[in-house]
Motif scaffolding. Sequence first.
Motif, short mmCIF file in Angstrom:
data_model
loop_
_atom_site.label_atom_id
_atom_site.label_comp_id
_atom_site.label_asym_id
_atom_site.label_seq_id
_atom_site.Cartn_x
_atom_site.Cartn_y
_atom_site.Cartn_z
N GLU A 38 0.86 -1.18 0.00
CA GLU A 38 0.00 0.00 0.00
C GLU A 38 0.89 1.22 0.00
O GLU A 38 1.78 1.37 0.82
N SER A 47 -2.34 8.18 -9.51
CA SER A 47 -2.82 7.14 -10.43
C SER A 47 -2.50 5.74 -9.92
O SER A 47 -3.12 4.76 -10.33
N VAL A 49 -3.24 4.53 -7.17
CA VAL A 49 -4.40 4.01 -6.43
C VAL A 49 -5.22 3.11 -7.34
O VAL A 49 -5.66 2.04 -6.94
N VAL A 50 -5.38 3.52 -8.58
CA VAL A 50 -6.17 2.75 -9.54
C VAL A 50 -5.32 1.69 -10.23
O VAL A 50 -5.74 0.55 -10.38
N GLU A 51 -4.12 2.07 -10.64
CA GLU A 51 -3.26 1.18 -11.41
C GLU A 51 -2.63 0.06 -10.59
O GLU A 51 -2.37 -1.01 -11.10
N GLY A 52 -2.36 0.34 -9.33
CA GLY A 52 -1.70 -0.65 -8.48
C GLY A 52 -0.20 -0.49 -8.50
O GLY A 52 0.39 -0.05 -9.48
N THR A 55 2.44 -1.65 -11.21
CA THR A 55 2.70 -0.88 -12.43
C THR A 55 3.75 0.21 -12.21
O THR A 55 4.06 0.96 -13.13
N HIS A 60 6.14 7.20 -12.72
CA HIS A 60 5.70 7.48 -11.36
C HIS A 60 6.82 8.17 -10.58
O HIS A 60 6.58 9.05 -9.76
#
Length: 116
Positions: A38, A47, A49-52, A55, A60
Amino acid sequence: MSPKNILIKEYDDVVVVKIADFGLVKIPNSTFTTVNTEFKGYFNDPSLVVEGFNTYNMLHETYALTRVIYYVLTGKTNTDKITDQNLKNFVETGLNADKSKRFQNVSAMVSMLKKI
Protein backbone atom coordinates in the motif's frame (compact mmCIF):
# COMPACT_ATOMS: atom_id res chain seq x y z
CA MET A 1 7.24 10.43 0.31
CA SER A 2 5.94 13.52 1.99
CA PRO A 3 7.29 17.01 2.73
CA LYS A 4 8.39 15.96 6.21
CA ASN A 5 10.83 13.51 4.58
CA ILE A 6 12.79 16.33 2.93
CA LEU A 7 15.44 17.52 5.31
CA ILE A 8 17.11 20.88 4.63
CA LYS A 9 20.01 22.03 6.78
CA GLU A 10 22.75 24.61 6.41
CA TYR A 11 26.30 23.45 7.17
CA ASP A 12 29.11 26.01 6.99
CA ASP A 13 27.09 28.27 4.65
CA VAL A 14 26.20 25.35 2.35
CA VAL A 15 22.57 24.27 2.09
CA VAL A 16 22.26 20.48 2.11
CA VAL A 17 19.07 18.70 1.05
CA LYS A 18 18.53 15.11 2.15
CA ILE A 19 15.61 12.87 1.29
CA ALA A 20 14.59 10.32 3.90
CA ASP A 21 12.25 7.33 3.95
CA PHE A 22 12.43 5.43 0.69
CA GLY A 23 9.61 3.13 1.74
CA LEU A 24 8.36 2.62 -1.80
CA VAL A 25 11.63 1.73 -3.44
CA LYS A 26 10.79 -1.22 -5.67
CA ILE A 27 13.71 -3.54 -6.25
CA PRO A 28 13.05 -6.35 -8.74
CA ASN A 29 13.10 -9.82 -7.12
CA SER A 30 13.24 -8.28 -3.64
CA THR A 31 11.15 -9.54 -0.75
CA PHE A 32 11.29 -6.15 0.98
CA THR A 33 8.58 -4.56 -1.19
CA THR A 34 5.79 -6.52 -2.80
CA VAL A 35 3.42 -5.59 -5.61
CA ASN A 36 0.64 -5.53 -3.01
CA THR A 37 2.36 -2.79 -1.00
CA GLU A 38 0.00 0.00 0.00
CA PHE A 39 1.54 3.28 -1.01
CA LYS A 40 1.26 6.45 0.97
CA GLY A 41 2.83 9.87 0.91
CA TYR A 42 1.91 13.25 -0.43
CA PHE A 43 4.26 13.30 -3.43
CA ASN A 44 3.29 9.96 -4.96
CA ASP A 45 1.40 9.70 -8.23
CA PRO A 46 -2.31 9.35 -7.37
CA SER A 47 -2.82 7.14 -10.43
CA LEU A 48 -1.19 4.33 -8.45
CA VAL A 49 -4.40 4.01 -6.43
CA VAL A 50 -6.17 2.75 -9.54
CA GLU A 51 -3.26 1.18 -11.41
CA GLY A 52 -1.70 -0.65 -8.48
CA PHE A 53 1.84 -0.73 -7.22
CA ASN A 54 2.77 -3.51 -9.63
CA THR A 55 2.70 -0.88 -12.43
CA TYR A 56 5.23 1.37 -10.64
CA ASN A 57 7.78 2.67 -13.15
CA MET A 58 9.91 5.67 -14.14
CA LEU A 59 6.85 7.81 -14.95
CA HIS A 60 5.70 7.48 -11.36
CA GLU A 61 9.20 8.41 -10.23
CA THR A 62 9.34 11.54 -12.40
CA TYR A 63 5.92 12.55 -11.05
CA ALA A 64 7.13 12.28 -7.45
CA LEU A 65 10.46 13.92 -8.23
CA THR A 66 8.63 16.86 -9.84
CA ARG A 67 6.68 17.33 -6.61
CA VAL A 68 9.86 17.08 -4.53
CA ILE A 69 11.75 19.61 -6.69
CA TYR A 70 8.83 22.04 -6.60
CA TYR A 71 8.67 21.75 -2.81
CA VAL A 72 12.42 22.26 -2.40
CA LEU A 73 12.39 25.31 -4.71
CA THR A 74 9.32 26.99 -3.21
CA GLY A 75 8.57 25.42 0.17
CA LYS A 76 5.03 24.89 -1.10
CA THR A 77 3.03 21.80 -1.96
CA ASN A 78 0.12 23.54 -3.70
CA THR A 79 0.87 23.88 -7.41
CA ASP A 80 -2.31 25.79 -8.37
CA LYS A 81 -0.95 29.35 -8.27
CA ILE A 82 2.47 29.23 -9.94
CA THR A 83 3.28 32.59 -11.52
CA ASP A 84 6.73 31.84 -13.02
CA GLN A 85 5.96 30.40 -16.48
CA ASN A 86 9.10 28.22 -16.66
CA LEU A 87 8.35 26.69 -13.27
CA LYS A 88 4.72 26.24 -14.25
CA ASN A 89 5.75 24.41 -17.46
CA PHE A 90 8.08 22.19 -15.45
CA VAL A 91 5.37 21.26 -12.94
CA GLU A 92 2.67 20.77 -15.57
CA THR A 93 4.93 18.45 -17.56
CA GLY A 94 6.02 16.42 -14.55
CA LEU A 95 2.51 16.04 -13.13
CA ASN A 96 0.63 15.57 -16.40
CA ALA A 97 -2.19 13.03 -16.10
CA ASP A 98 -1.33 11.87 -19.63
CA LYS A 99 1.82 9.86 -18.93
CA SER A 100 2.98 10.16 -22.55
CA LYS A 101 3.37 13.92 -21.92
CA ARG A 102 5.32 13.54 -18.66
CA PHE A 103 9.08 13.57 -18.30
CA GLN A 104 10.13 10.19 -19.63
CA ASN A 105 13.46 10.30 -17.77
CA VAL A 106 15.47 12.44 -15.38
CA SER A 107 17.58 13.93 -18.20
CA ALA A 108 14.46 15.55 -19.66
CA MET A 109 13.64 16.95 -16.23
CA VAL A 110 17.12 18.41 -15.80
CA SER A 111 16.96 20.02 -19.22
CA MET A 112 13.73 21.87 -18.40
CA LEU A 113 14.83 22.62 -14.83
CA LYS A 114 17.87 24.52 -16.14
CA LYS A 115 15.48 27.07 -17.67
CA ILE A 116 14.07 28.01 -14.28
